[in-house]
Scaffold this active site. Structure first.
Site, short mmCIF file in Angstrom:
data_model
loop_
_atom_site.label_atom_id
_atom_site.label_comp_id
_atom_site.label_asym_id
_atom_site.label_seq_id
_atom_site.Cartn_x
_atom_site.Cartn_y
_atom_site.Cartn_z
N PRO A 1 -4.91 24.93 -104.70
CG PRO A 1 -2.86 24.93 -106.40
CD PRO A 1 -4.40 24.79 -106.13
CB CYS A 2 -5.19 28.89 -101.21
SG CYS A 2 -5.55 27.40 -99.89
CG HIS A 3 -0.38 25.04 -100.34
ND1 HIS A 3 -1.44 24.46 -101.10
CD2 HIS A 3 0.79 24.56 -101.05
CE1 HIS A 3 -0.84 23.49 -102.04
NE2 HIS A 3 0.62 23.40 -101.93
#
Length: 153
Positions: free
Chosen positions: A120-122
């Protein structure tokens, strides 16, 4: 041998990649990466991605195999520890890997994440709380974060 398959999703086209024993890629848009083929693992990743995008899933249950440098992999491991519905700053991630001066390098590693959403780089934002940089564009980053916040409520 890697297989890939494209899916149209509520956030647009995504390409999922199966490296043979694990998901090795989730990319925005259509990409030709390996041999076309909708494997069982790709189908399962697609199913879980749709559940996530509908707010019905908070964690993925898939084998993931992100290929990168040792530093990138260290950063991606920390991204995977960010709880659903929460965010961390690039500085937070740099501190978590015991390298507080590596904020820019953390940003670059985040940018190179080959398995978007599943890793989850968001959930990584600027230290001032602002949304910065995302491979799928800032409107998509905001949409994913809003989706998570709404599901948590």
């Amino acid at each position: 041998m890697e297989h890939f398959w494209h899916y149209e999703t509520p956030i647009g086209w995504v390409t999922l990649v199966d490296g043979g024993a694990a998901i090795t890629g989730c990319y925005f848009g259509k990409r030709e990466l390996g041999t076309p083929g909708e494997t069982g693992l790709i189908k399962e990743a697609h199913s879980q991605l749709l559940e996530f995008l509908r707010g019905k899933r908070q964690a993925f249950d898939l084998p993931l195999d992100a290929k990168g440098t040792p530093f990138q992999m260290q950063v991606w491991d920390k991204l995977g520890e960010i709880p659903y519905g929460q965010t961390r700053s690039y500085q937070d991630i740099a501190n978590a890997i015991n390298n507080p001066k590596a904020v820019r390098a953390v940003g670059m590693a985040n940018n190179k994440n080959p398995i978007s959403i599943f890793i989850p780089c968001h959930r990584v934002i600027g230290s001032n709380g602002k949304l910065v940089g995302y491979g799928g564009g800032l409107p998509l980053k905001e949409r994913l974060l809003d989706l998570e916040r709404e599901a948590v409520l």
